[in-house]
Design an enzyme around this catalytic site. Sequence first.
Site, mmCIF file in Angstrom:
data_model
loop_
_atom_site.group_PDB
_atom_site.id
_atom_site.type_symbol
_atom_site.label_atom_id
_atom_site.label_comp_id
_atom_site.label_asym_id
_atom_site.label_seq_id
_atom_site.Cartn_x
_atom_site.Cartn_y
_atom_site.Cartn_z
ATOM 1 N N ARG A 87 2.904 -4.156 17.593
ATOM 2 C CA ARG A 87 4.178 -4.694 17.485
ATOM 3 C C ARG A 87 5.047 -3.768 18.557
ATOM 4 N NH1 ARG A 87 7.223 -8.073 13.714
ATOM 5 N NH2 ARG A 87 5.276 -8.631 12.746
ATOM 6 N N GLY B 57 -4.435 -3.792 -1.314
ATOM 7 C CA GLY B 57 -4.948 -2.723 -0.703
ATOM 8 C C GLY B 57 -5.449 -1.696 -1.452
ATOM 9 N N ARG C 1 2.099 -12.006 -0.691
ATOM 10 C CA ARG C 1 0.858 -12.378 -0.104
ATOM 11 C C ARG C 1 0.281 -13.741 -0.787
ATOM 12 N NH1 ARG C 1 -1.457 -8.816 4.243
ATOM 13 N NH2 ARG C 1 0.063 -7.246 4.576
ATOM 14 N N HIS D 58 -10.693 -2.703 11.794
ATOM 15 C CA HIS D 58 -9.540 -3.430 11.203
ATOM 16 C C HIS D 58 -9.302 -4.792 12.204
ATOM 17 C CE1 HIS D 58 -4.981 -3.454 9.541
ATOM 18 N NE2 HIS D 58 -5.927 -4.300 8.858
ATOM 19 N N SER E 82 -1.051 -3.799 10.310
ATOM 20 C CA SER E 82 -0.650 -4.570 9.121
ATOM 21 C C SER E 82 0.555 -5.555 9.735
ATOM 22 C CB SER E 82 -0.427 -3.833 7.904
ATOM 23 O OG SER E 82 -1.387 -2.984 7.725
ATOM 24 N N LYS F 111 -9.795 -2.692 1.865
ATOM 25 C CA LYS F 111 -9.381 -1.626 2.910
ATOM 26 C C LYS F 111 -10.413 -0.217 2.346
ATOM 27 C CE LYS F 111 -6.287 -3.536 5.567
ATOM 28 N NZ LYS F 111 -5.789 -4.872 5.412
ATOM 29 N N ASP G 226 -9.155 -9.939 9.073
ATOM 30 C CA ASP G 226 -8.926 -8.715 8.857
ATOM 31 C C ASP G 226 -9.851 -7.551 9.189
ATOM 32 O OD1 ASP G 226 -6.623 -7.221 7.486
ATOM 33 O OD2 ASP G 226 -7.870 -6.678 6.138
ATOM 34 N N TYR H 123 -1.900 -3.465 -6.644
ATOM 35 C CA TYR H 123 -1.597 -4.230 -5.449
ATOM 36 C C TYR H 123 -2.816 -4.024 -4.309
ATOM 37 C CZ TYR H 123 -0.520 -5.238 -0.587
ATOM 38 O OH TYR H 123 -0.429 -5.882 0.784
ATOM 39 N N CYS I 169 0.920 -7.668 11.840
ATOM 40 C CA CYS I 169 1.237 -7.800 13.302
ATOM 41 C C CYS I 169 0.500 -8.764 13.838
ATOM 42 C CB CYS I 169 0.618 -6.591 14.110
ATOM 43 S SG CYS I 169 1.803 -5.323 13.761
ATOM 44 N N ARG J 244 0.835 -1.231 -0.113
ATOM 45 C CA ARG J 244 0.039 0.109 -0.140
ATOM 46 C C ARG J 244 0.584 1.287 -0.061
ATOM 47 N NH1 ARG J 244 -2.122 0.720 4.422
ATOM 48 N NH2 ARG J 244 -1.284 -0.891 5.657
ATOM 49 N N ASN K 101 -0.204 -18.325 21.984
ATOM 50 C CA ASN K 101 -1.052 -17.150 22.071
ATOM 51 C C ASN K 101 -2.321 -17.576 22.973
ATOM 52 O OD1 ASN K 101 0.949 -15.338 21.431
ATOM 53 N ND2 ASN K 101 0.146 -15.347 19.276
HETATM 54 P P1 GTP Z 1 -1.856 -7.947 7.395
HETATM 55 O O1 GTP Z 1 -2.617 -8.986 6.522
HETATM 56 O O2 GTP Z 1 -0.838 -7.081 6.633
HETATM 57 O O3 GTP Z 1 -2.912 -7.008 7.894
HETATM 58 O O4 GTP Z 1 -1.193 -8.731 8.589
HETATM 59 P P2 GTP Z 1 -1.704 -9.381 9.813
HETATM 60 O O5 GTP Z 1 -1.767 -8.676 10.794
HETATM 61 O O6 GTP Z 1 -2.748 -10.590 9.336
HETATM 62 O O7 GTP Z 1 -0.328 -10.310 10.419
HETATM 63 P P3 GTP Z 1 -0.115 -11.755 9.988
HETATM 64 O O8 GTP Z 1 -0.748 -12.734 10.629
HETATM 65 O O9 GTP Z 1 -0.016 -12.092 8.680
HETATM 66 O O10 GTP Z 1 1.458 -11.977 10.595
HETATM 67 C C1 GTP Z 1 2.471 -10.941 10.137
HETATM 68 C C2 GTP Z 1 3.781 -11.601 10.534
HETATM 69 O O11 GTP Z 1 3.754 -11.502 12.032
HETATM 70 C C3 GTP Z 1 4.236 -12.724 10.084
HETATM 71 O O12 GTP Z 1 5.697 -12.685 9.723
HETATM 72 C C4 GTP Z 1 4.171 -13.628 11.308
HETATM 73 O O13 GTP Z 1 5.011 -14.712 11.263
HETATM 74 C C5 GTP Z 1 4.397 -12.795 12.629
HETATM 75 N N1 GTP Z 1 3.519 -13.167 13.728
HETATM 76 C C6 GTP Z 1 2.257 -13.482 13.857
HETATM 77 N N2 GTP Z 1 2.061 -13.912 15.139
HETATM 78 C C7 GTP Z 1 2.956 -13.812 15.655
HETATM 79 C C8 GTP Z 1 3.576 -13.799 17.032
HETATM 80 O O14 GTP Z 1 2.728 -14.350 17.936
HETATM 81 N N3 GTP Z 1 4.680 -13.942 17.646
HETATM 82 C C9 GTP Z 1 5.404 -13.447 16.713
HETATM 83 N N4 GTP Z 1 6.619 -13.553 17.154
HETATM 84 N N5 GTP Z 1 5.226 -13.342 15.401
HETATM 85 C C10 GTP Z 1 3.933 -13.458 14.949
HETATM 86 C C1 SPV Z 2 -2.613 -4.601 5.279
HETATM 87 O O1 SPV Z 2 -1.842 -3.905 4.862
HETATM 88 O O2 SPV Z 2 -3.141 -4.043 5.943
HETATM 89 C C2 SPV Z 2 -3.339 -5.793 4.554
HETATM 90 C C3 SPV Z 2 -2.770 -5.615 3.113
HETATM 91 O O3 SPV Z 2 -4.181 -6.525 4.910
HETATM 92 S S1 SPV Z 2 -3.744 -4.879 2.056
HETATM 93 O O4 SPV Z 2 -5.246 -5.280 1.909
HETATM 94 O O5 SPV Z 2 -3.167 -4.737 0.913
HETATM 95 O O6 SPV Z 2 -3.803 -3.269 2.914
HETATM 96 MN MN MN Z 3 -3.728 -10.322 7.310
#
Ligand code: GTP
Ligand code: SPV
Ligand code: MN
Length: 556
Positions: A367, A165, A336, A192, A214, A172, A239, A163, A216, A35, A463
């Site tokens: 984070r 988003g 992705r 979100h 994002s 989004k 999401d 892309y 996290c 994004r 978790n």
């Molecule tokens: P978006 O799709 O961008 O909104 O991201 P998201 O919030 O869905 O994050 P996602 O679950 O894809 O995780 C993003 C990154 O964080 C990845 O590299 C994961 O491996 C890492 N991650 C997720 N959960 C944990 C956790 O509990 N601990 C740690 N250390 N890393 C984590």
């Molecule tokens: C984010 O960046 O929070 C995502 C990917 O989940 S996108 O839908 O492209 O924004």
């Molecule tokens: Mn995600």
Amino acid sequence: MREEEIAGNRIFCHLNPQTYPNGFLHRSHPTDVARTEHLTFVCQSDKENAGPNNNWLPPAEARERLTKLSDGCMRGRTMYVLPYMMGHPDSPYAKACVQITDVSYVAVSMRIMTRLGKFVLDKIGNREDFVKGLHSVGDFDPNKRFIMHFPDDHLVWSVGSGYGGNALLGKKCFSLRIASWLGLQEGWLAEHMVIIGIEDPEGKVTYITAAMPSACGKTNLAMLESALPGYKVWTVGDDIAWLNVGPDGRLWAINPEIGMFGVAPGTSMKTNPNMVRALRAGKFYPTLFTNTGLNVDANEPWWEGMDGPVPPNVVDWQNKPWSASQGTKAAHPNSRFTVSIYHSPSLSKEFDNPKGVPISAVLLGGRRTRIIPLVVEAFNWQHGVFMGARSGSETTAAAAHQIGVLRRDPMAMLPFCGYNMGDYFRHWLNIGRRLTHPPRIYSVNWFRADDDGRFLWPGFGENIRVLKWIIDRVNNRVGAKETPIGLVPDLGDLELDGLSIEKTTVQELFEVNPEEWEGEIAEIQKFLTQFGDRLPREIQQELDTKKAWLQRARRS
Ligand code: GTP
Ligand code: SPV
Ligand code: MN
């Protein structure tokens, strides 16, 4: 440049049909991988309504610019017309939309992510109040890229980027930026957030939502495989959540989407086994992998953090021969997958319930390598809204900006709130007043680290231990310990059986150090001050309470 020629490749390459049935690799234009928030505008008629949290242009000027950029942009290309619903068609909360696009990848992605079909046109009929999306990639020139929102016209107009988003306008752009504005007017929240059901050993399912910026951990949390026997997480959304006050005075959540657009790197049997299974399920819907590496011999996608040894013959996300020794990543850090939620083995049986699910707890995360404890319960709704308002995260690759710096990101909505965030905090406070049975609010942080940058908490499937404490709290099974920043577990109530973690590490995870908080509170104040008189006085009061605590701590 024609779409077919991006990176000198076909748009979609078939992957191994035995191991990734109905799976396709897609490579984006190399400058179009995340994004672009600096090119994203919310064109409210009044600048003050867009707030300091949004880029703004007067709507007429924005339209003029876009009209120029869009002149002839689809000439010689195929135009796809995508009628789709966000939300279950039988849900009173669902919204009908139409997007046009000149990119097949976007059309296929929207088919996976939304309820798309002719039935939506029948539903719209002669009405004009559907949500409109105009999308074209033009010539992919980043200098001609804009993602513009016109909240009053229920219109998103996006040029120059394919892309997710920026281009899947139901996600989004509509379901957060435009929908949050609709929610302000109509009395609901577009957030979100993940939505999950947590089943305990007695079979009781408690539903929660969790907001995290994002990259996290939302998608991972949404599909968590429990490390504690007897517990199970059921996926409702990974999401976006639309939250309404139900007739029973509880908060109800629906997921407007039917697909997941998830971060590939780090996804493995160890971190997210349910996702690995979903990615290999390939049933009715195709599964897309965008900007991952390719294991050439197996014809499978490959990324950093995947199970097993690095395959001998890998090409990177730009289709160049790659080896681990060259010090670059094979998969783009924001590569992705796009996968149907129906392929998820953890899909909740309530997923298609048009009413949604009742929410008992709202988690707010980010984070944070320092300061913020593993889990803290808010004293009440107002304190919880403050917790959301003060939330922040160290930045990642999901958006194009400097990585690893702390950015305040209230409720993980900073890039997605379609109006002034001061008004948004007020709206949260107002929703709280309408809830006779409000969910409890929690701050969570899986990312606290030691001085060497190693995470203190194992995360992922572990978790569930934090989730167990939360559902024990909301079901009145355990007490909590009061600290100046909120309620934390009595360490005996946090299930740590079977986990090799030092007692001192656990204490560190919950440490509340006034000296560290001093800088934190000063920064929160600085951030909140920008909202001026739109900042609700209740939020300032909460911050003042923290300041008073610091003063007392300094004196003693
Ligand atoms: P978006 O799709 O961008 O909104 O991201 P998201 O919030 O869905 O994050 P996602 O679950 O894809 O995780 C993003 C990154 O964080 C990845 O590299 C994961 O491996 C890492 N991650 C997720 N959960 C944990 C956790 O509990 N601990 C740690 N250390 N890393 C984590
Ligand atoms: C984010 O960046 O929070 C995502 C990917 O989940 S996108 O839908 O492209 O924004
Ligand atoms: Mn995600």
